[in-house]
Design an enzyme around this catalytic site. Sequence first.
Site, PDB file in Angstrom:
ATOM      1  N   ASN A  59       6.811  -3.823   5.809  1.00 27.54           N
ATOM      2  CA  ASN A  59       5.786  -2.989   6.234  1.00 27.54           C
ATOM      3  C   ASN A  59       6.136  -2.016   7.212  1.00 27.54           C
ATOM      4  O   ASN A  59       7.187  -2.045   7.871  1.00 27.54           O
ATOM      5  CB  ASN A  59       4.835  -3.910   7.198  1.00 27.54           C
ATOM      6  CG  ASN A  59       4.228  -4.911   6.245  1.00 27.54           C
ATOM      7  OD1 ASN A  59       4.342  -4.911   4.936  1.00 27.54           O
ATOM      8  ND2 ASN A  59       3.416  -5.863   6.939  1.00 27.54           N
ATOM      9  N   GLY A  60       5.532  -0.746   6.992  1.00 25.04           N
ATOM     10  CA  GLY A  60       5.813   0.335   8.035  1.00 25.04           C
ATOM     11  C   GLY A  60       6.490   1.559   7.132  1.00 25.04           C
ATOM     12  O   GLY A  60       6.301   1.641   5.862  1.00 25.04           O
ATOM     13  N   TRP A  99       0.753  -1.112   0.055  1.00 26.55           N
ATOM     14  CA  TRP A  99       0.212   0.129   0.108  1.00 26.55           C
ATOM     15  C   TRP A  99       0.927   1.185   0.111  1.00 26.55           C
ATOM     16  O   TRP A  99       1.847   1.202   0.965  1.00 26.55           O
ATOM     17  CB  TRP A  99      -0.718   0.144   1.185  1.00 26.55           C
ATOM     18  CG  TRP A  99      -2.156   1.135   1.367  1.00 26.55           C
ATOM     19  CD1 TRP A  99      -3.099   1.281   0.640  1.00 26.55           C
ATOM     20  CD2 TRP A  99      -1.993   2.271   2.162  1.00 26.55           C
ATOM     21  NE1 TRP A  99      -3.925   2.211   1.178  1.00 26.55           N
ATOM     22  CE2 TRP A  99      -3.199   2.996   1.656  1.00 26.55           C
ATOM     23  CE3 TRP A  99      -0.958   2.751   2.906  1.00 26.55           C
ATOM     24  CZ2 TRP A  99      -3.278   4.192   2.296  1.00 26.55           C
ATOM     25  CZ3 TRP A  99      -1.152   4.090   3.578  1.00 26.55           C
ATOM     26  CH2 TRP A  99      -2.602   4.578   3.407  1.00 26.55           C
ATOM     27  N   GLU A 136     -20.517   7.533  11.404  1.00 21.02           N
ATOM     28  CA  GLU A 136     -20.340   6.010  10.935  1.00 21.02           C
ATOM     29  C   GLU A 136     -21.213   5.649   9.573  1.00 21.02           C
ATOM     30  O   GLU A 136     -20.415   5.432   8.571  1.00 21.02           O
ATOM     31  CB  GLU A 136     -20.522   5.110  12.065  1.00 21.02           C
ATOM     32  CG  GLU A 136     -20.532   3.566  11.594  1.00 21.02           C
ATOM     33  CD  GLU A 136     -18.909   3.126  10.945  1.00 21.02           C
ATOM     34  OE1 GLU A 136     -18.933   1.881  10.450  1.00 21.02           O
ATOM     35  OE2 GLU A 136     -18.156   3.981  11.346  1.00 21.02           O
ATOM     36  N   LYS A 177     -18.911   5.112   6.020  1.00 18.32           N
ATOM     37  CA  LYS A 177     -19.078   3.650   5.345  1.00 18.32           C
ATOM     38  C   LYS A 177     -19.632   4.145   3.969  1.00 18.32           C
ATOM     39  O   LYS A 177     -18.913   3.426   2.893  1.00 18.32           O
ATOM     40  CB  LYS A 177     -20.239   2.851   5.874  1.00 18.32           C
ATOM     41  CG  LYS A 177     -19.908   2.257   7.184  1.00 18.32           C
ATOM     42  CD  LYS A 177     -18.824   1.021   6.843  1.00 18.32           C
ATOM     43  CE  LYS A 177     -18.329   0.658   8.001  1.00 18.32           C
ATOM     44  NZ  LYS A 177     -17.037   1.498   8.570  1.00 18.32           N
TER      45      LYS A 177
END
Length: 611
Positions: free
Chosen positions: A98-99, A74, A483, A487
């Site tokens: 990762n990170g 990502w 919320e 969504k």
Amino acid sequence: MCGIIGIVGKENASDHLVDGLKRMEYRGYDSAGVCTLHGGDMVRRRAQGKLVNLVAELKSNPAPGRVGIAHTRWATHGAPTTSNAHPHATKNVALVHNGIIENFKTLRDELSARGRSFESDTDTEVVAHLVCEQVDAGKSPQEAVQAVLPKLRGAFALAIAFKDHPDMLIGARLGSPLVVGYGANENAGETYLGSDALALAPLTQKIAYLEEGDWVVVKAGEAQIYDVDNNAVTREITASGVSAAAVEKGNYRHFMQKEIFEQPTVVAQTLSSYIRPLEQQVALPQMDFDISVIKRITLVACGTSYYAAMVAKYWFETFARVPVDLDFASEFRYRDPVLEEGGLALFISQSGETADTLAALRHAKAEGQKIAVVVNVPTSSMAREADLLLPTHAGPEIGVASTKAFSCQLAVLAALAAHLAVVKGKMTRDEEREIVAHLIETPAALNAALAHDDDIEGMAHHIAPARDVLYLGRGPDYPLALEGALKLKEISYIHAEGYASGEMKHGPIALIDEDVPVIVLAPSGPLFEKTVSNMQEVRARGGKIVLISDAEGLAEAGEGCMATIEMPKVHPLIAPLVYAVPVQLLAYHVACAKGTDVDQPRNLAKSVTVE
């Protein structure tokens, strides 16, 4: 966020590597790659976009070898291109990461000055060059890693392969999770690395979680772990309990749909850990402090978990009369909050690894707060660092947009609020019995809400063409409005905002016209008339209203709405759990109508392990 898998195996590794990546697609990604060790070479294959592109590349150009590493990326540093995809490699080292390496610019400049050239825009490639430099100087892989890790600032989980050592991998973690898997039965003699147990589920249930600062040398059938001071250590090998079937959709069209419909079951499982039905009591796990003397609670979370925290603020203050502060984890440390002695800091995270939330937890702990965590992964970093672990039992959540994890968080927080009210003397024994009865009713109420799925699907086409949608709610329904808007944004890419309904006249009402649907959450009760008054202000300006209420509320105010969605009449404590269902289903069906990628929406990642 990104996904890592590494294998020291007995047969061709690439198929297992790709299968492991498929099981981590839920994390969100924009490119993928593998690197295997074979015949004295490193065989690297990478592709931009979805895993099908990598599978096609491997079909045309196989990557043989028993040992390998793989990654779904990502993008953070550098665009989502093939050249920026992992694994990154030099002439003798390949690695996945990762990170974020926060000091990569300084390290890159130093490496460039020493003649190193780079083929990507990533921070990760710096690590490959640093390790390669140490190997070129004559150090062993273990010595090279020992020398490089202290130079890195930020967060990382690493899996590293060495061209001249085709029988081993090295892994390391700091701030990002990494597990070691041990093969059993037909896989005996194999050893694995993974971002989480789910990636390794088809291969093994025997795993060990690396602790902060650990690094590990992985060979066939063995793994030697070292701590941050390079001392050889052992970490407990446990059964992961994660089934490979957890990442299968069954008869559902999407994981998100499956997980929405799992909510009655998983909420029941979660509540069963916090309720003693025979005694009609709420009970918490063992803790080494007296929660009854807590003077103030600080709630910290990100994303959907933050909205669960917002609901909990209402509950803690209404039922237990304990004052509550509420913060986004990404803001918490940087405003240097005043944390009173004797306070409880409560952190909410589905993964238990969210970087912002974990950093906030450590800050609060350093400030002397008691630490409680609500997490879905009881072996996560947050769980291991907490004074009070409050696990949810949602099971693996594959859809990027959180659904069942959210409802299980609310279930735990409702139980905690009730327990706190009891020990604070704000709730009588009879009142506790009543609350327990309502909590026990929650799964049935969720089933009743799900029964309106067809109705919601039928009216979703009214929302799908909109460019803007507003959600309104009062009290605990205000976080549900936020919320619901989140969504819709996440999976349909429609701009949506949630507002406290009484705030409409203070600005947002200017947005109302006949092209703006307004979703109103209004269970009957003491706040209903106020919310309906605000709804009438919207109607007077041509807004198209979707009213979500119970039969009593719809009978009183449903006339003239574009659509109505009927919910069961429930106690205010469990209403947020029940009203989460229609906003989830509405977002889901609107996204389906628009044809977007429901389970893996663009630009999003599931477990955000970078700040």
